[in-house]
Design an enzyme around this catalytic site. Structure first.
Site, mmCIF file in Angstrom:
data_model
loop_
_atom_site.group_PDB
_atom_site.id
_atom_site.type_symbol
_atom_site.label_atom_id
_atom_site.label_comp_id
_atom_site.label_asym_id
_atom_site.label_seq_id
_atom_site.Cartn_x
_atom_site.Cartn_y
_atom_site.Cartn_z
ATOM 1 N N GLY A 1 3.748 109.483 2.854
ATOM 2 C CA GLY A 1 3.359 108.853 4.125
ATOM 3 C C GLY A 1 2.812 109.842 5.146
ATOM 4 O O GLY A 1 1.956 109.491 5.979
ATOM 5 N N ARG B 1 -1.772 110.381 -23.255
ATOM 6 C CA ARG B 1 -3.106 110.587 -23.830
ATOM 7 C C ARG B 1 -3.121 111.847 -24.695
ATOM 8 O O ARG B 1 -2.412 112.808 -24.436
ATOM 9 C CB ARG B 1 -4.154 110.736 -22.733
ATOM 10 N N LYS C 1 -9.454 104.253 -19.653
ATOM 11 C CA LYS C 1 -10.168 105.527 -19.693
ATOM 12 C C LYS C 1 -11.353 105.489 -20.669
ATOM 13 O O LYS C 1 -12.428 106.010 -20.386
ATOM 14 C CB LYS C 1 -9.213 106.669 -20.051
ATOM 15 N N HIS D 1 -12.893 108.712 -11.656
ATOM 16 C CA HIS D 1 -11.425 108.650 -11.723
ATOM 17 C C HIS D 1 -10.886 108.698 -10.289
ATOM 18 O O HIS D 1 -10.378 109.729 -9.849
ATOM 19 C CB HIS D 1 -10.944 109.858 -12.541
ATOM 20 N N LYS E 1 -2.960 109.720 -7.098
ATOM 21 C CA LYS E 1 -3.877 108.632 -6.736
ATOM 22 C C LYS E 1 -3.118 107.350 -6.384
ATOM 23 O O LYS E 1 -3.355 106.749 -5.333
ATOM 24 C CB LYS E 1 -4.882 108.352 -7.872
ATOM 25 N N CYS F 1 -1.520 113.250 -10.258
ATOM 26 C CA CYS F 1 -1.669 114.117 -9.083
ATOM 27 C C CYS F 1 -1.786 113.318 -7.785
ATOM 28 O O CYS F 1 -2.266 113.836 -6.781
ATOM 29 C CB CYS F 1 -2.853 115.041 -9.255
ATOM 30 N N ASN G 1 6.273 111.023 -18.324
ATOM 31 C CA ASN G 1 5.082 110.171 -18.243
ATOM 32 C C ASN G 1 5.443 108.693 -18.447
ATOM 33 O O ASN G 1 4.614 107.899 -18.873
ATOM 34 C CB ASN G 1 4.016 110.609 -19.260
ATOM 35 N N TYR H 1 -0.282 104.234 -27.060
ATOM 36 C CA TYR H 1 0.100 104.521 -25.672
ATOM 37 C C TYR H 1 -1.075 104.540 -24.701
ATOM 38 O O TYR H 1 -2.112 105.158 -24.977
ATOM 39 C CB TYR H 1 0.814 105.877 -25.583
ATOM 40 N N ASP I 1 -6.948 103.983 -9.617
ATOM 41 C CA ASP I 1 -7.253 104.920 -10.714
ATOM 42 C C ASP I 1 -8.740 105.085 -11.005
ATOM 43 O O ASP I 1 -9.169 106.167 -11.343
ATOM 44 C CB ASP I 1 -6.528 104.465 -11.992
ATOM 45 N N ARG J 1 5.866 104.921 -17.443
ATOM 46 C CA ARG J 1 4.889 104.194 -16.606
ATOM 47 C C ARG J 1 5.308 102.755 -16.365
ATOM 48 O O ARG J 1 6.102 102.189 -17.123
ATOM 49 C CB ARG J 1 3.525 104.200 -17.292
ATOM 50 N N SER K 1 -4.923 113.367 -13.444
ATOM 51 C CA SER K 1 -3.833 112.508 -13.881
ATOM 52 C C SER K 1 -2.500 113.011 -13.326
ATOM 53 O O SER K 1 -2.213 114.209 -13.388
ATOM 54 C CB SER K 1 -3.780 112.484 -15.399
ATOM 55 N N ASN L 1 -0.116 106.948 -5.498
ATOM 56 C CA ASN L 1 0.684 107.105 -4.283
ATOM 57 C C ASN L 1 -0.178 107.061 -3.026
ATOM 58 O O ASN L 1 0.222 106.469 -2.021
ATOM 59 C CB ASN L 1 1.507 108.390 -4.350
HETATM 60 P P1 GTP Z 1 -2.500 108.822 -13.100
HETATM 61 O O1 GTP Z 1 -2.021 107.432 -13.155
HETATM 62 O O2 GTP Z 1 -1.989 109.667 -14.240
HETATM 63 O O3 GTP Z 1 -3.973 108.946 -12.975
HETATM 64 O O4 GTP Z 1 -1.751 109.541 -11.830
HETATM 65 P P2 GTP Z 1 -1.981 109.426 -10.256
HETATM 66 O O5 GTP Z 1 -3.073 110.353 -9.838
HETATM 67 O O6 GTP Z 1 -2.107 108.023 -9.845
HETATM 68 O O7 GTP Z 1 -0.622 110.069 -9.687
HETATM 69 P P3 GTP Z 1 0.611 109.352 -8.966
HETATM 70 O O8 GTP Z 1 0.258 108.798 -7.632
HETATM 71 O O9 GTP Z 1 1.256 108.446 -9.932
HETATM 72 O O10 GTP Z 1 1.559 110.609 -8.707
HETATM 73 C C1 GTP Z 1 2.027 111.449 -9.747
HETATM 74 C C2 GTP Z 1 3.255 112.210 -9.303
HETATM 75 O O11 GTP Z 1 2.967 112.968 -8.128
HETATM 76 C C3 GTP Z 1 4.425 111.302 -8.948
HETATM 77 O O12 GTP Z 1 5.598 111.879 -9.451
HETATM 78 C C4 GTP Z 1 4.418 111.288 -7.452
HETATM 79 O O13 GTP Z 1 5.701 111.079 -6.918
HETATM 80 C C5 GTP Z 1 3.884 112.675 -7.102
HETATM 81 N N1 GTP Z 1 3.152 112.660 -5.809
HETATM 82 C C6 GTP Z 1 2.205 111.785 -5.413
HETATM 83 N N2 GTP Z 1 1.789 112.042 -4.153
HETATM 84 C C7 GTP Z 1 2.492 113.117 -3.733
HETATM 85 C C8 GTP Z 1 2.510 113.869 -2.520
HETATM 86 O O14 GTP Z 1 1.805 113.590 -1.550
HETATM 87 N N3 GTP Z 1 3.365 114.943 -2.468
HETATM 88 C C9 GTP Z 1 4.184 115.263 -3.530
HETATM 89 N N4 GTP Z 1 4.987 116.315 -3.405
HETATM 90 N N5 GTP Z 1 4.192 114.566 -4.681
HETATM 91 C C10 GTP Z 1 3.359 113.514 -4.793
HETATM 92 C C1 SPV Z 2 -4.232 109.129 -16.594
HETATM 93 O O1 SPV Z 2 -3.758 109.884 -17.457
HETATM 94 O O2 SPV Z 2 -5.094 109.511 -15.768
HETATM 95 C C2 SPV Z 2 -3.740 107.747 -16.485
HETATM 96 C C3 SPV Z 2 -2.824 107.254 -17.517
HETATM 97 O O3 SPV Z 2 -4.127 107.040 -15.573
HETATM 98 S S1 SPV Z 2 -3.663 106.776 -18.963
HETATM 99 O O4 SPV Z 2 -4.004 105.376 -18.835
HETATM 100 O O5 SPV Z 2 -2.747 106.998 -20.078
HETATM 101 O O6 SPV Z 2 -4.871 107.543 -19.108
HETATM 102 MN MN MN Z 3 -5.517 108.161 -14.174
#
Ligand code: GTP
Ligand code: SPV
Ligand code: MN
Length: 596
Positions: A504, A69, A219, A239, A265, A263, A376, A210, A286, A378, A261, A267
């Site tokens: 986990g 983004r 978004k 979000h 979600k 951080c 980034n 992208y 998301d 995906r 983003s 996972n």
């Molecule tokens: P967007 O799709 O951008 O909105 O991201 P998201 O908030 O869904 O984040 P996502 O779950 O994809 O995690 C982003 C990164 O953080 C990845 O590299 C994960 O491996 C890492 N991550 C997620 N949860 C944890 C956690 O509990 N601990 C650690 N150390 N890393 C984590």
């Molecule tokens: C984010 O950046 O929070 C995402 C990926 O979920 S994107 O769809 O590019 O915004």
């Molecule tokens: Mn997001």
């Protein structure tokens, strides 16, 4: 053409403006998807992955300038600057529209223009909203097909007169006769515009192909435009992930979580609980649209139909559910390619393969001092690929707890609970988090304020947004609304290592949170809110030192005095004389609790 005169007029208008070679109305069938995917492979836009390893899956590689983004090129275009507010880029429609019309003029020459009717939310559901995206990017079409409900069923609703959001997208790379189309066409940064016209329910996106810049249902619509609709109609577009949790006794609860983003979600939405007897299921990863219903509870639904998830960090140990989700029928973008035509990204396996093709399409050998995948990179996969998709993913579910969270190497404890809903709004408003590769920014790793994990996504004035949360509060009561928590999985030690194992193991924190929603006496008071009484936190079979626990749960007065100063400064900068009363009062009370 369609049976809807308004839609036909709009398609006509855009066709005349952008002058594509031809126009296709997307019907939403698997056959069309397969044909377009094959076209992309034939034209060298995509690589078909090894069908034995990863059936029906593709790899796309973007232009190195078009990898995430672009917040600096994202605009909220309202008549009054005050409706856009201090956290968004404002340009008046009178100024922006002519600039963009000029860019869109003949922008689709040499390309096909696709018209994609789509629904955010289950087709025909009263919480759902319709959109039509016009795009000249086959990549966008394939992704929208996965990420939203598309096709004839939605066109029928549009034809019968339902309102829709007009979403116009072009990669901004018209082809001169005979010109060879690059693998990933896009426009230079200064010509990219991701523009929102909330007064017209309209999105114009130019120059990027992208993710959130181009898949306009996500978004642009489901957060920026929908946050405007939500404000007008009395609901919330957030979000947030939505997680269903079943405890060992069989009791079901739903939790939402707003983390910025990249951080955590996705996972958390796919968590594989380490605590025995606990079961997690995914509703959304998301975006959550939430409404207070007649029973006074807040209900959440995921408006999306797929995952657009970060690959980096995903492995069998951290997120086996995500790996199962991307086994087939998945689009990968900017991962590395293995010698046997499969994908690889950092951390997928403890050791990388000896040889890869990197995300630029170049050779990569083990030991090379650069990453073969983009941070980034995906995956795009349908929700139904997820082995733990909750059966109620298409129904609004009552939320017991809302989690806010971010990447904070210091100061913020692993978990704390706000004192009540209004204090929770304050906690959401002061969120900070390190900038990640999900946005193109020179300051990756720097902590910035990201209120409600919505900094780049609130489609209007942030002061009005905070006040809107208070209006939602007024629709119900503390007793019925979700309890609000703050988590920080990302605290680091003096060697810059994460202290908490995360993934986990976060189930231990979720257990504590659900006990809190039932008023268990499992907590200690601190000036910032309630933190766990460590003896009441389930740490069974977890290898963690006392020193780590002390750091994870410390509320350090010195660090917080500094933090409060920063919050005051931030409030002054952002809100000036529009600081919502709720924030003023809550900040004052926080200072009192610290005896400042
Ligand atoms: P967007 O799709 O951008 O909105 O991201 P998201 O908030 O869904 O984040 P996502 O779950 O994809 O995690 C982003 C990164 O953080 C990845 O590299 C994960 O491996 C890492 N991550 C997620 N949860 C944890 C956690 O509990 N601990 C650690 N150390 N890393 C984590
Ligand atoms: C984010 O950046 O929070 C995402 C990926 O979920 S994107 O769809 O590019 O915004
Ligand atoms: Mn997001």
């Amino acid at each position: 053409m369609t049976r809807n005169a308004l839609l036909n007029a709009w398609i006509d208008e855009i066709q005349t403006l952008c002058t594509p070679d031809d126009v296709i109305i997307w019907e939403g069938t698997q056959r069309e998807y397969n044909d377009l995917a094959n076209d992309c492979v034939t034209n060298g836009k995509a690589i078909r992955l090894n069908p034995n390893k990863r059936p029906n899956s593709l790899l796309f590689r973007s232009h190195p300038s078009d990898v995430a983004r672009v917040e600096k090129r994202t605009f909220i275009s309202t008549t009054l600057e005050s409706d856009c507010g201090p956290t968004n880029n404002w340009v008046s429609p009178n100024e922006l529209k002519p600039i963009m019309l000029n860019l869109f003029k003949n922008s689709m020459v040499g390309r096909t223009m696709y018209v994609i009717p789509f629904s955010m939310g289950p087709v025909g559901h009263k919480f759902s909203k319709l959109g039509v995206e016009i795009t000249d990017s086959p990549y966008v079409v394939l992704n929208m097909h996965i990420m939203t409900r598309t096709g004839n069923q939605i066109l029928d609703l549009v034809n019968s007169g339902s309102e829709f959001v007009k979403c116009l997208h072009s990669v901004g790379f018209p082809l001169k006769p005979g010109q060879i189309d690059p693998e990933w066409p896009c426009a230079p940064m200064e010509e990219k515009y991701i523009s929102h016209f909330p007064e017209d329910n309209m999105i114009w996106s130019y120059g990027s192909g992208y993710g959130g810049n181009a898949l306009l249902g996500k978004k642009c619509f489901a957060l920026r435009i929908a946050s405007n609709q939500a404000r007008n109609e009395g609901w919330l577009a957030e979000h947030m992930l939505i997680l269903k949790l079943t405890d060992p006794k069989g009791e079901v609860n739903y939790i939402t979580g707003a983390f910025p983003s990249a951080c955590g979600k996705t996972n958390l939405a796919m968590i594989n609980p380490s605590l025995p007897g606990w079961k997690a299921e995914t509703c959304g990863d998301d975006i959550a649209w939430m409404r207070v219903q007649d029973d006074g509870k807040l209900y959440a639904i995921n408006p999306e139909n797929g995952f657009f998830g970060v690959t980096s960090g995903t492995c069998e140990k951290s997120n086996p559910v995500a790996l199962a989700t991307v086994r087939h029928d998945t689009i990968f973008t900017n991962t590395a390619l293995t010698d046997d035509q499969d994908v690889w990204w950092e951390d997928l396996t403890p050791e990388p393969p000896d040889h890869l093709i990197d995300w630029h399409g170049n050779e990569w050998n083990k030991g090379d001092n650069f990453r073969p995948d983009h941070p980034n990179a995906r995956f795009t996969a349908p929700l139904t690929n997820c082995p733990i998709l909750a059966k109620e993913y298409e129904t609004p579910v009552p939320v017991s707890a809302i989690l806010f969270g971010g990447r904070r190497p210091t100061t913020i404890p692993l978990i704390h609970q706000s004192l009540n809903f209004l204090h929770g709004i304050f906690v959401g408003s002061i969120m900070g988090s390190q900038i990640t590769a999900a946005t193109i920014d020179a300051n990756i790793g720097k902590v910035r304020r990201d209120p409600f994990a919505m900094l780049p996504f609130i489609g209007y004035n942030i002061a009005d947004y905070v006040n809107h949360w208070v209006d939602i509060y007024k629709q119900s009561t503390n007793a019925l609304l979700p309890k609000i928590f703050f988590v920080n999985w990302f605290r680091r030690d003096e060697n810059n290592k994460y202290i908490w194992p995360g993934f986990g193991e976060n189930s231990r924190i979720l257990k504590w949170i659900l006990e809190r929603t039932k008023d268990y006496a499992n907590f200690k008071h601190t000036p910032i809110g309630l933190v766990p009484d460590i003896d009441r936190l389930d740490l069974s079979n977890l290898n963690i030192t006392q020193k780590a626990l002390d750091t994870l749960f410390e509320v350090d007065k010195k660090a917080w005095t500094k933090e409060i100063k920063l919050i005051e400064k931030y409030y002054d900068e952002i809100y000036q004389d529009t600081l919502p009363n709720v924030l003023k009062n809550q900040l004052q009370r926080l200072e009192e609790r610290f005896d400042l």
